[in-house]
Design a protein around this motif. Structure first.
Motif, mmCIF file in Angstrom:
data_model
loop_
_atom_site.group_PDB
_atom_site.id
_atom_site.type_symbol
_atom_site.label_atom_id
_atom_site.label_comp_id
_atom_site.label_asym_id
_atom_site.label_seq_id
_atom_site.Cartn_x
_atom_site.Cartn_y
_atom_site.Cartn_z
ATOM 1 N N TYR A 4 0.859 -1.184 0.000
ATOM 2 C CA TYR A 4 0.000 0.000 0.000
ATOM 3 C C TYR A 4 0.898 1.238 0.000
ATOM 4 C CZ TYR A 4 -3.349 -3.430 1.848
ATOM 5 O OH TYR A 4 -4.135 -4.535 2.039
ATOM 6 N N THR A 5 0.644 2.164 -0.932
ATOM 7 C CA THR A 5 1.429 3.389 -0.980
ATOM 8 C C THR A 5 0.542 4.580 -0.635
ATOM 9 O OG1 THR A 5 0.985 3.598 -3.343
ATOM 10 C CG2 THR A 5 3.046 2.517 -2.708
ATOM 11 N N SER A 18 3.768 -2.554 3.699
ATOM 12 C CA SER A 18 3.615 -3.877 3.099
ATOM 13 C C SER A 18 3.125 -4.869 4.143
ATOM 14 C CB SER A 18 4.950 -4.375 2.543
ATOM 15 O OG SER A 18 5.573 -3.370 1.785
ATOM 16 N N GLY A 19 2.219 -5.753 3.735
ATOM 17 C CA GLY A 19 1.708 -6.779 4.629
ATOM 18 C C GLY A 19 0.225 -6.587 4.897
ATOM 19 N N THR A 20 -0.196 -7.037 6.061
ATOM 20 C CA THR A 20 -1.607 -6.984 6.424
ATOM 21 C C THR A 20 -1.808 -5.950 7.530
ATOM 22 O OG1 THR A 20 -1.742 -9.342 5.956
ATOM 23 C CG2 THR A 20 -3.578 -8.367 7.174
ATOM 24 N N PRO A 21 -2.691 -4.963 7.294
ATOM 25 C CA PRO A 21 -2.939 -3.966 8.334
ATOM 26 C C PRO A 21 -3.471 -4.625 9.604
ATOM 27 C CG PRO A 21 -4.024 -3.362 6.268
ATOM 28 C CD PRO A 21 -3.507 -4.738 6.086
ATOM 29 N N HIS A 22 -3.010 -4.153 10.763
ATOM 30 C CA HIS A 22 -3.496 -4.666 12.041
ATOM 31 C C HIS A 22 -4.994 -4.416 12.144
ATOM 32 C CE1 HIS A 22 -3.508 -5.858 16.169
ATOM 33 N NE2 HIS A 22 -3.754 -4.651 16.626
ATOM 34 N N HIS A 23 -5.398 -3.194 11.938
ATOM 35 C CA HIS A 23 -6.810 -2.874 11.764
ATOM 36 C C HIS A 23 -6.925 -1.411 11.336
ATOM 37 C CE1 HIS A 23 -6.700 -1.820 16.245
ATOM 38 N NE2 HIS A 23 -6.805 -0.678 15.610
ATOM 39 N N ALA A 24 -8.115 -1.065 10.882
ATOM 40 C CA ALA A 24 -8.431 0.333 10.594
ATOM 41 C C ALA A 24 -9.523 0.766 11.561
ATOM 42 C CB ALA A 24 -8.893 0.492 9.152
ATOM 43 N N SER A 25 -9.459 2.034 11.959
ATOM 44 C CA SER A 25 -10.400 2.522 12.966
ATOM 45 C C SER A 25 -10.741 3.972 12.661
ATOM 46 C CB SER A 25 -9.758 2.439 14.356
ATOM 47 O OG SER A 25 -8.618 3.287 14.414
ATOM 48 N N ILE A 26 -11.746 4.474 13.363
ATOM 49 C CA ILE A 26 -11.896 5.915 13.437
ATOM 50 C C ILE A 26 -11.859 6.293 14.904
ATOM 51 C CG2 ILE A 26 -13.141 6.137 11.258
ATOM 52 C CD1 ILE A 26 -15.688 6.499 12.760
ATOM 53 N N CYS A 27 -11.261 7.460 15.189
ATOM 54 C CA CYS A 27 -11.161 7.909 16.575
ATOM 55 C C CYS A 27 -11.865 9.249 16.718
ATOM 56 C CB CYS A 27 -9.714 8.026 17.025
ATOM 57 S SG CYS A 27 -9.604 8.477 18.783
ATOM 58 N N SER A 45 -3.734 1.065 11.462
ATOM 59 C CA SER A 45 -2.590 0.635 12.261
ATOM 60 C C SER A 45 -1.619 -0.147 11.381
ATOM 61 C CB SER A 45 -3.058 -0.250 13.421
ATOM 62 O OG SER A 45 -1.913 -0.809 14.054
ATOM 63 N N VAL A 46 -0.356 0.301 11.371
ATOM 64 C CA VAL A 46 0.660 -0.386 10.550
ATOM 65 C C VAL A 46 1.655 -1.127 11.445
ATOM 66 C CG1 VAL A 46 0.424 1.232 8.634
ATOM 67 C CG2 VAL A 46 2.122 1.696 10.403
ATOM 68 N N ARG A 47 1.277 -1.360 12.692
ATOM 69 C CA ARG A 47 2.256 -1.905 13.646
ATOM 70 C C ARG A 47 2.749 -3.289 13.256
ATOM 71 N NH1 ARG A 47 -1.222 -3.126 19.135
ATOM 72 N NH2 ARG A 47 -2.177 -1.130 18.668
ATOM 73 N N LYS A 48 1.955 -4.039 12.475
ATOM 74 C CA LYS A 48 2.418 -5.370 12.065
ATOM 75 C C LYS A 48 2.853 -5.393 10.609
ATOM 76 C CE LYS A 48 0.012 -7.828 15.654
ATOM 77 N NZ LYS A 48 -1.232 -8.480 16.088
ATOM 78 N N MET A 49 3.003 -4.223 10.027
ATOM 79 C CA MET A 49 3.404 -4.145 8.616
ATOM 80 C C MET A 49 4.846 -3.657 8.514
ATOM 81 S SD MET A 49 -0.036 -2.258 7.183
ATOM 82 C CE MET A 49 0.043 -2.800 5.466
ATOM 83 N N GLU A 50 5.438 -3.934 7.338
ATOM 84 C CA GLU A 50 6.714 -3.292 7.019
ATOM 85 C C GLU A 50 6.382 -1.888 6.530
ATOM 86 O OE1 GLU A 50 9.467 -5.100 4.113
ATOM 87 O OE2 GLU A 50 8.976 -6.960 5.190
ATOM 88 N N PRO A 84 3.462 4.531 21.937
ATOM 89 C CA PRO A 84 4.436 3.508 22.347
ATOM 90 C C PRO A 84 4.129 2.112 21.779
ATOM 91 C CG PRO A 84 3.834 4.891 24.219
ATOM 92 C CD PRO A 84 2.949 5.301 23.083
ATOM 93 N N ASP A 85 2.852 1.797 21.548
ATOM 94 C CA ASP A 85 2.521 0.449 21.048
ATOM 95 C C ASP A 85 2.471 0.381 19.532
ATOM 96 O OD1 ASP A 85 0.246 1.900 20.620
ATOM 97 O OD2 ASP A 85 -1.121 0.429 21.526
ATOM 98 N N GLY A 86 2.922 1.445 18.847
ATOM 99 C CA GLY A 86 2.989 1.368 17.391
ATOM 100 C C GLY A 86 2.426 2.600 16.725
ATOM 101 N N MET A 87 2.442 2.565 15.407
ATOM 102 C CA MET A 87 2.069 3.726 14.606
ATOM 103 C C MET A 87 0.815 3.429 13.795
ATOM 104 S SD MET A 87 4.528 5.906 12.057
ATOM 105 C CE MET A 87 4.409 5.034 10.506
ATOM 106 N N ALA A 88 -0.011 4.439 13.636
ATOM 107 C CA ALA A 88 -1.149 4.351 12.720
ATOM 108 C C ALA A 88 -1.029 5.483 11.714
ATOM 109 C CB ALA A 88 -2.463 4.441 13.486
ATOM 110 N N VAL A 89 -1.485 5.212 10.493
ATOM 111 C CA VAL A 89 -1.348 6.169 9.398
ATOM 112 C C VAL A 89 -2.733 6.666 8.994
ATOM 113 C CG1 VAL A 89 -0.567 6.440 7.009
ATOM 114 C CG2 VAL A 89 0.769 5.059 8.620
ATOM 115 N N ALA A 90 -2.827 7.947 8.711
ATOM 116 C CA ALA A 90 -4.093 8.551 8.297
ATOM 117 C C ALA A 90 -4.629 7.830 7.060
ATOM 118 C CB ALA A 90 -3.878 10.036 7.993
ATOM 119 N N ALA A 91 -5.829 7.272 7.184
ATOM 120 C CA ALA A 91 -6.367 6.430 6.109
ATOM 121 C C ALA A 91 -6.488 7.202 4.794
ATOM 122 C CB ALA A 91 -7.719 5.861 6.520
ATOM 123 N N GLY A 92 -6.886 8.477 4.882
ATOM 124 C CA GLY A 92 -7.078 9.258 3.669
ATOM 125 C C GLY A 92 -5.797 9.617 2.954
#
Ligand SMILES: [Zn+2]
Ligand SMILES: [Zn+2]
Length: 158
Positions: A4-5, A18-27, A45-50, A84-92
């Protein structure tokens, strides 16, 4: 492995996950509303992705002792939530936000009431608005395209 780019609106910052997103959410929390300038924040959440930054670097604002918010220093596009438990990227910010259907809402105690009714609003297509026609005809987008580019911005923008 699925790749995903994405990047910011001006194209100064680009990334690849790259890989499988941990999950997508809205906050709905007030910090996410503010950081995104929006009613709520969509995050993947990209915490389990490269994950790698492929062009430029985000700037960060430390919004609390535990969390930093990444954004493009040139155009201001919100890009990350870094905890501290990882990074999430803005879905848009991804080139194809539709790839990430959210599965949970966080911070619902701060949810703005009308958010539950947005889908009930009347809708209009851009091309159906006669007043938008000349605006649309003259409009030239400087937004980075939804694909990686070898060089950006193109020389004819300058
Ligand atoms: Zn930018
Ligand atoms: Zn939040």
């Amino acid at each position: 492995m699925t790749v995903y780019t994405g990047g910011c609106q001006c194209g100064a910052v680009r990334f690849r996950a790259s890989g499988t997103p941990h999950h997508a959410s809205i906050c709905h929390c007030r910090m996410c509303q503010k950081a995104f300038g929006a009613y709520y924040a969509p995050l993947v959440s990209v915490r389990k992705m490269e994950f790698e930054w492929t062009r430029g670097q985000r700037k960060t604002f430390r919004s609390s002792n535990l969390v930093s918010r990444g954004f493009c220093g040139d155009c201001g596009t919100p890009l990350t939530y870094e905890a501290p438990d990882g990074m999430a990227v803005a879905a848009g910010a991804f080139d194809d936000p539709s790839a990430f259907a959210p599965s949970i809402q966080w911070g619902v105690e701060a949810k703005i009431d009308f958010v539950d009714h947005l889908h009930e609003l009347p809708g209009a297509r851009t091309e159906d608005d006669p007043e938008a026609e000349s605006f649309q005809r003259e409009l030239v987008s400087y937004q980075h395209p939804d694909d990686d580019t070898p060089v950006w911005p193109p020389e004819d923008h300058a």
